[in-house]
Scaffold this active site. Structure first.
Site, PDB file in Angstrom:
ATOM      1  N   CYS A 117      44.846  78.482  69.630  1.00  0.00           N
ATOM      2  CA  CYS A 117      46.533  78.762  69.512  1.00  0.00           C
ATOM      3  C   CYS A 117      47.566  78.669  70.555  1.00  0.00           C
ATOM      4  CB  CYS A 117      47.012  79.971  68.780  1.00  0.00           C
ATOM      5  SG  CYS A 117      45.704  79.920  66.932  1.00  0.00           S
ATOM      6  N   HIS A 149      56.560  66.976  60.424  1.00  0.00           N
ATOM      7  CA  HIS A 149      56.308  65.759  61.678  1.00  0.00           C
ATOM      8  C   HIS A 149      56.999  66.306  62.374  1.00  0.00           C
ATOM      9  CE1 HIS A 149      53.710  63.706  58.804  1.00  0.00           C
ATOM     10  NE2 HIS A 149      53.065  63.196  60.576  1.00  0.00           N
ATOM     11  N   GLU A 194      47.646  76.996  57.416  1.00  0.00           N
ATOM     12  CA  GLU A 194      47.942  76.166  58.275  1.00  0.00           C
ATOM     13  C   GLU A 194      46.278  75.568  58.124  1.00  0.00           C
ATOM     14  OE1 GLU A 194      49.998  78.561  61.850  1.00  0.00           O
ATOM     15  OE2 GLU A 194      47.480  78.937  61.953  1.00  0.00           O
TER      16      GLU A 194
END
Length: 117
Positions: free
Chosen positions: A25, A69, A107
């Site tokens: 991550c 985005h 996620e």
């Protein structure tokens, strides 16, 4: 208690730079996020709703304009973990809809973080 939920989607990148080198991550990566807001009330309004789902459109507008985005490190003042995002969206929703009881953020299809006071 009556409960309703509504689901929202967006795609974004992030990087958890505070994690040690080698942690997956810590690298730049992205997710297709799912946000679920939950509202609850012991009584229904005159229309028979906890709240009309159409009244939740401002959350979609906020997500689309601020998160979709985008690079989340540029959007949030805290590390962009699912937990911090759930709290962020909870605070945003609760300020508009007092019936807000929880927000969950995913996620990946197998991972969820939830904020519920």
């Amino acid at each position: 208690m009556y409960r309703i939920t509504k689901e929202f989607h967006f795609s974004a990148s992030h990087q958890l730079e505070h994690l040690p080198d080698g942690h997956q991550c810590a690298r730049l990566h992205g997710h297709n996020y799912v946000v679920v807001v939950e509202l609850a009330s012991p009584e229904l309004n005159a229309d028979g709703f906890v709240r009309d789902y159409g009244e939740l459109k401002p959350l979609k507008t906020y997500i689309d304009g601020t998160f979709d985005h985008r690079h989340l490190n540029d959007v949030l003042a805290v590390p962009s973990t699912g937990e911090n995002m759930a709290k962020h969206f909870y605070d945003w929703c609760a300020a508009r809809w007092p019936e807000t009881t929880a927000v969950k953020v995913s996620e990946t299809p197998k991972t969820w973080a939830e904020y519920r006071p």
